[in-house]
Design a protein around this motif. Structure first.
Motif, short mmCIF file in Angstrom:
data_model
loop_
_atom_site.label_atom_id
_atom_site.label_comp_id
_atom_site.label_asym_id
_atom_site.label_seq_id
_atom_site.Cartn_x
_atom_site.Cartn_y
_atom_site.Cartn_z
N ARG A 7 0.85 -1.19 0.00
CA ARG A 7 0.00 0.00 0.00
C ARG A 7 0.88 1.23 0.00
NH1 ARG A 7 -3.71 0.25 4.54
NH2 ARG A 7 -4.97 1.45 3.13
N ILE A 8 0.71 2.08 -1.02
CA ILE A 8 1.57 3.25 -1.22
C ILE A 8 0.69 4.50 -1.26
CG2 ILE A 8 3.21 4.35 -2.80
CD1 ILE A 8 3.82 1.43 -3.81
N LEU A 9 1.13 5.54 -0.54
CA LEU A 9 0.42 6.82 -0.51
C LEU A 9 1.36 7.90 -1.05
CD1 LEU A 9 -2.11 8.43 0.47
CD2 LEU A 9 -0.89 8.75 2.62
N PRO A 35 -3.20 8.58 -4.35
CA PRO A 35 -2.68 9.95 -4.38
C PRO A 35 -3.58 10.90 -3.59
CG PRO A 35 -3.79 9.43 -6.44
CD PRO A 35 -3.92 8.22 -5.56
N VAL A 36 -2.96 11.81 -2.82
CA VAL A 36 -3.71 12.84 -2.10
C VAL A 36 -3.08 14.19 -2.39
CG1 VAL A 36 -4.49 11.28 -0.28
CG2 VAL A 36 -2.39 12.58 0.05
N GLN A 37 -3.89 15.25 -2.27
CA GLN A 37 -3.41 16.58 -2.64
C GLN A 37 -3.18 17.54 -1.48
OE1 GLN A 37 -6.27 18.39 -5.21
NE2 GLN A 37 -7.89 18.39 -3.67
N ALA A 44 -5.39 12.30 7.60
CA ALA A 44 -6.58 11.49 7.81
C ALA A 44 -6.35 10.03 7.39
CB ALA A 44 -7.75 12.08 7.04
N LEU A 45 -5.73 9.82 6.24
CA LEU A 45 -5.50 8.46 5.76
C LEU A 45 -4.50 7.71 6.63
CD1 LEU A 45 -5.56 8.90 1.89
CD2 LEU A 45 -7.20 7.68 3.32
N VAL A 46 -3.48 8.41 7.10
CA VAL A 46 -2.47 7.76 7.94
C VAL A 46 -3.05 7.46 9.32
CG1 VAL A 46 -0.25 8.06 9.10
CG2 VAL A 46 -0.48 8.69 6.70
N PRO A 77 3.21 4.25 13.83
CA PRO A 77 3.15 2.81 13.55
C PRO A 77 2.33 2.47 12.30
CG PRO A 77 1.76 3.36 15.41
CD PRO A 77 2.50 4.61 15.05
N GLN A 78 1.54 3.42 11.81
CA GLN A 78 0.75 3.20 10.60
C GLN A 78 1.57 3.38 9.32
OE1 GLN A 78 -1.96 1.47 11.56
NE2 GLN A 78 -3.29 2.73 10.29
#
Length: 133
Positions: A7-9, A35-37, A44-46, A77-78
């Protein structure tokens, strides 16, 4: 063969940059890329993700001192691995550890390949080994 479950952000304010980096990962066989901007979306995702992220790439210029990004990624840890590019404070020599820094404005295929050799345990290591005595 790449581990397709990683999983890559990618966090960058510029749509073109996110798209370009995502395509580099796709060329290497990685397709679970989000992808986030904005910094808010990244946080939030982390923080609220149900599974840890294997790699988080962030444009250091996007943060602009709002957060100690290195510590956030290193202590969380996430996040299994972090990569901060376009970081003006990056050391000239590579640093071993969970988070890597780069002065490059955008990562290229060679830097992504080298990064993934450390993240994806299935791949052979690409690069130099640095020992500290």
């Amino acid at each position: 063969m790449p581990n397709k479950s990683l999983r890559i952000l990618i966090a960058d304010a510029q749509h073109f940059n996110r798209l370009r980096i995502e395509r580099l990962f796709n060329q290497l066989g990685y397709f679970r890329v989000a992808p986030v901007q904005s910094l808010d979306e990244l946080l939030a995702l982390v923080e609220y993700g149900c599974e840890p992220l294997d790699l988080v790439l962030v444009n250091g210029a996007m943060v602009m001192g709002a957060l100690d990004l290195f510590s956030f990624l290193d202590d969380n840890p996430q996040v299994h691995h972090g990569f901060i590019f376009n970081e003006r404070q990056a050391p000239l020599s590579p640093v071993a550890g969970k988070v890597r820094l780069s002065r490059a404005a955008l990562p290229d295929l060679a830097s992504i390949t080298q990064l993934m050799s450390a993240v994806d345990c299935r791949l052979p290591f690409v690069g130099t080994v640095i020992s500290v005595r």
